[in-house]
Design a protein around this motif. Structure first.
Motif, PDB file in Angstrom:
ATOM      1  N   GLY A   1      75.050  27.151  74.535  1.00 57.66           N
ATOM      2  CA  GLY A   1      74.449  27.965  75.584  1.00 57.66           C
ATOM      3  C   GLY A   1      74.162  27.170  76.853  1.00 57.66           C
ATOM      4  O   GLY A   1      74.602  26.023  76.995  1.00 57.66           O
ATOM      5  N   ASN A   2      73.423  27.773  77.776  1.00 57.70           N
ATOM      6  CA  ASN A   2      73.170  27.102  79.065  1.00 57.70           C
ATOM      7  C   ASN A   2      71.716  27.213  79.530  1.00 57.70           C
ATOM      8  O   ASN A   2      71.415  26.935  80.686  1.00 57.70           O
ATOM      9  CB  ASN A   2      74.093  27.680  80.145  1.00 57.70           C
ATOM     10  N   LYS A   3      70.812  27.590  78.636  1.00 58.61           N
ATOM     11  CA  LYS A   3      69.434  27.857  79.081  1.00 58.61           C
ATOM     12  C   LYS A   3      68.513  26.644  79.036  1.00 58.61           C
ATOM     13  O   LYS A   3      67.416  26.682  79.590  1.00 58.61           O
ATOM     14  CB  LYS A   3      68.828  28.980  78.254  1.00 58.61           C
ATOM     15  N   GLN A   4      68.939  25.559  78.352  1.00 49.69           N
ATOM     16  CA  GLN A   4      68.060  24.397  78.250  1.00 49.69           C
ATOM     17  C   GLN A   4      67.996  23.666  79.589  1.00 49.69           C
ATOM     18  O   GLN A   4      68.837  23.863  80.469  1.00 49.69           O
ATOM     19  CB  GLN A   4      68.551  23.453  77.161  1.00 49.69           C
ATOM     20  N   ASN A   5      67.030  22.760  79.720  1.00 50.71           N
ATOM     21  CA  ASN A   5      66.879  22.053  80.985  1.00 50.71           C
ATOM     22  C   ASN A   5      67.817  20.854  81.079  1.00 50.71           C
ATOM     23  O   ASN A   5      68.477  20.466  80.109  1.00 50.71           O
ATOM     24  CB  ASN A   5      65.422  21.621  81.205  1.00 50.71           C
TER      25      ASN A   5
ATOM     26  N   GLU B   1      63.091  28.582  70.927  1.00 52.23           N
ATOM     27  CA  GLU B   1      63.634  29.468  71.959  1.00 52.23           C
ATOM     28  C   GLU B   1      65.031  29.981  71.640  1.00 52.23           C
ATOM     29  O   GLU B   1      65.482  30.967  72.215  1.00 52.23           O
ATOM     30  CB  GLU B   1      63.626  28.766  73.326  1.00 52.23           C
ATOM     31  N   ASN B   2      65.715  29.319  70.708  1.00 52.41           N
ATOM     32  CA  ASN B   2      67.029  29.797  70.255  1.00 52.41           C
ATOM     33  C   ASN B   2      66.919  30.811  69.131  1.00 52.41           C
ATOM     34  O   ASN B   2      67.857  31.576  68.900  1.00 52.41           O
ATOM     35  CB  ASN B   2      67.876  28.623  69.737  1.00 52.41           C
TER      36      ASN B   2
ATOM     37  N   LYS C   1      64.933  35.037  85.133  1.00 51.39           N
ATOM     38  CA  LYS C   1      64.444  33.878  84.377  1.00 51.39           C
ATOM     39  C   LYS C   1      62.951  33.988  84.036  1.00 51.39           C
ATOM     40  O   LYS C   1      62.216  33.013  84.029  1.00 51.39           O
ATOM     41  CB  LYS C   1      64.718  32.574  85.133  1.00 51.39           C
TER      42      LYS C   1
ATOM     43  N   GLN D   1      69.652  33.919  76.000  1.00 51.04           N
ATOM     44  CA  GLN D   1      69.761  33.532  77.411  1.00 51.04           C
ATOM     45  C   GLN D   1      68.509  33.961  78.169  1.00 51.04           C
ATOM     46  O   GLN D   1      67.708  34.764  77.685  1.00 51.04           O
ATOM     47  CB  GLN D   1      70.974  34.202  78.046  1.00 51.04           C
ATOM     48  N   TRP D   2      68.350  33.399  79.371  1.00 47.77           N
ATOM     49  CA  TRP D   2      67.309  33.889  80.268  1.00 47.77           C
ATOM     50  C   TRP D   2      67.743  35.229  80.847  1.00 47.77           C
ATOM     51  O   TRP D   2      68.929  35.461  81.072  1.00 47.77           O
ATOM     52  CB  TRP D   2      67.079  32.899  81.409  1.00 47.77           C
TER      53      TRP D   2
ATOM     54  N   LEU E   1      63.246  35.336  77.729  1.00 46.65           N
ATOM     55  CA  LEU E   1      64.488  35.122  76.991  1.00 46.65           C
ATOM     56  C   LEU E   1      64.917  36.405  76.296  1.00 46.65           C
ATOM     57  O   LEU E   1      64.081  37.192  75.840  1.00 46.65           O
ATOM     58  CB  LEU E   1      64.300  34.006  75.959  1.00 46.65           C
TER      59      LEU E   1
ATOM     60  N   ALA F   1      71.859  37.199  74.263  1.00 52.15           N
ATOM     61  CA  ALA F   1      73.000  37.091  75.178  1.00 52.15           C
ATOM     62  C   ALA F   1      74.077  38.117  74.841  1.00 52.15           C
ATOM     63  O   ALA F   1      75.019  38.305  75.628  1.00 52.15           O
ATOM     64  CB  ALA F   1      73.587  35.686  75.115  1.00 52.15           C
TER      65      ALA F   1
END
Length: 288
Positions: A62-66, A154-155, A118, A113-114, A121, A124
């Protein structure tokens, strides 16, 4: 039924961690490391088109982490899950089912996902049912210290909060560890890597394809004792893997690799040194 390999991105991990007790002088021949001892790995998912169902097995990171989180895993390449779906004429909103082999972040991170602003969550895949099992879900939501960094709340928790989560039945104690599922394929349960990891066994064009996930992450990990250092019960993995390798030879399984950077599929052969890699190929080469 049609199957499509879905590339979601590439990352790097320490080669020693991926091969446990096996010396670098051996594993470096099949999985060459860079100057920092890192090897290239894929996050390859599998899409099953079966009648009205469109089933995605695993989702990538995914792409939501910092940025700090992603810096630990050296993501590279420009391929994405959405691009890979589009290549075959699909969109994430077309997905009816998301099957999660297990809930480590590189397998399920793309499930959540956000939202556009944002603020919170959300799934997706808004039209999908998500599939796990209670044994692994409980293991992941109350993680042991060894795996805690791989099970990110969060996942995981937003899947349950969405109301889109369903659990597959577990095999009963002492019974066959392979069960039938309502998804049109069988599932094998293995516990060495993590509790109740699920490996789909898919009958396709007269062949049996096993989505091997983290039981055998790459073709370089095929030999029996080439077990990854992340496994919670490595001796159990050796036992499970040994039984699986024998079954794979007997049943002429084709292995689908989630993490092998180069190869999508492979077959096995029996040799004087044990079961080894026979041939590697792509979906196109085998199934057109």
């Amino acid at each position: 039924m049609k199957l499509y390999p879905i590339e979601t991105g590439y990352f790097k991990l320490d080669g020693g961690a991926m091969f446990g007790i096996v010396p670098k002088t051996i594993w470096n021949k099949t999985n060459p490391a860079d100057a920092n001892n890192l090897i290239n790995l894929a996050m390859r998912c599998l899409l099953i088109e079966d009648g009205d169902r469109l089933i995605l097995i695993d989702t990538g990171i995914g792409n939501k982490q910092n940025e700090k989180f992603f810096s630990f895993y050296y993501l590279f390449g420009d391929v994405t899950l959405d691009q890979s779906l589009a290549k075959h004429g699909f969109h994430r909103d077309d997905i009816t089912d998301v099957f999660l082999t297990h809930l480590h972040f590189d397998h399920c991170g793309g499930a959540i996902q956000w939202n556009n602003s944002k603020e919170f969550l959300e799934p997706a895949f808004k039209n999908a049912t998500f599939w796990s099992n209670e044994g692994h879900w409980n293991w992941a939501t109350e993680p042991n210290p060894r795996e805690k960094a791989s099970f990110l709340k969060e996942n995981i928790l937003p899947i349950q909060d969405s109301g889109q989560l369903k659990m597959l039945s577990l095999p009963k104690e002492g019974e066959n560890r392979i069960i039938n599922t309502p998804l049109g394929f069988d599932v094998m349960f293995v516990d060495g890597h993590t509790e109740k990891q699920m490996l789909p066994i898919i009958t396709y064009k007269g062949k049996k394809i096993v989505y091997i996930a983290d039981l055998i992450p790459t073709t370089g990990n095929i030999p029996l004792i080439y077990v990854i250092g992340f496994d919670t019960r490595p001796l159990l993995t050796v036992d499970e893997k040994g039984k699986f390798l024998d079954e794979a030879i007997e049943n002429e399984y084709i292995l689908f690799f989630e993490h092998d950077f180069e190869f999508e599929l492979a077959t096995l052969k029996r040799t004087e040194k044990g079961i080894r890699l026979a041939e590697t190929f792509s979906f196109t080469e085998v199934f057109g």
